[in-house]
Write a protein that holds these residues in place. Structure first.
Motif, short mmCIF file in Angstrom:
data_model
loop_
_atom_site.label_atom_id
_atom_site.label_comp_id
_atom_site.label_asym_id
_atom_site.label_seq_id
_atom_site.Cartn_x
_atom_site.Cartn_y
_atom_site.Cartn_z
N TYR A 116 -24.20 -62.40 72.57
CA TYR A 116 -22.79 -63.38 71.19
C TYR A 116 -23.26 -62.20 70.05
N LEU A 117 -24.26 -62.22 69.79
CA LEU A 117 -24.45 -62.11 68.26
C LEU A 117 -23.70 -60.87 68.37
N ASP A 118 -23.81 -60.15 68.73
CA ASP A 118 -23.81 -58.52 69.25
C ASP A 118 -21.91 -57.69 69.08
N GLU A 119 -21.49 -59.36 70.32
CA GLU A 119 -19.56 -58.95 70.35
C GLU A 119 -19.09 -60.51 70.10
N GLY A 120 -19.65 -61.01 69.27
CA GLY A 120 -19.23 -61.96 68.62
C GLY A 120 -18.93 -63.25 70.24
N THR A 121 -18.08 -64.20 69.24
CA THR A 121 -17.61 -65.64 70.06
C THR A 121 -16.44 -66.07 69.31
N SER A 122 -15.72 -67.05 69.85
CA SER A 122 -14.39 -67.52 69.71
C SER A 122 -14.63 -68.54 68.03
#
Length: 151
Positions: A116-122
């Motif tokens: 989640y940190l590396d790719e991000g979330t909505s």
């Protein structure tokens, strides 16, 4: 003038096969050792990349006095407790083949939120760090694998 030997062609072939098997075995051991060194280089790069302070929002620490500065979008994750920085597994995977081995060196975070940190979330912009770890470790790994093998 060629030296005369009493060994048959079959004996010579068997001798060469044994010699080649020993060379391949030695190279496979060296490759496995290099894979372990490569995972160490990745792990050390993870420690380096994930060691900075953030430049984003300031938060109060829960149940404590003091504040914490989070990472800004696009920065590597800031260190608060250090779990992402500390908890990595190192893998050296060897896949045997008749003529050698294919060896893969990698590390993986034990933290469930690492992707989640590396790719991000909505609801959160990415704090990319994986490619930065690879980029930092790459020259070291090239040096590790670039050395000549000793038979």
């Amino acid at each position: 003038m060629p030296k005369h030997t009493t060994n048959s062609a079959a004996e010579e072939a068997e001798y060469l096969k044994v010699e080649m098997d020993e060379v391949v075995q030695s190279m496979n051991k060296q490759a496995q050792s290099r894979a372990r060194r490569a995972t160490n280089a990745l792990r050390n790069s993870a420690l380096d990349v994930l060691s900075g302070a953030g430049h984003g929002r300031t938060y109060r620490l829960p149940n404590e006095k003091g504040t914490y500065v989070a990472s800004a979008p696009g920065e590597t994750p800031a260190v608060r407790l250090g779990d992402l920085r500390k908890k990595w597994r190192q893998y050296s995977l060897a896949k045997g083949m008749a003529d050698g081995a294919q060896i893969t060196a990698r590390i993986k975070s034990d933290m469930p939120y690492s992707d989640y940190l590396d790719e991000g979330t909505s609801k959160m912009a990415a704090r990319p760090y994986k490619q930065k770890i690879i980029d930092d470790a790459k020259p070291k790994i090239i040096r590790i694998y670039g050395k000549h093998y000793i038979s």
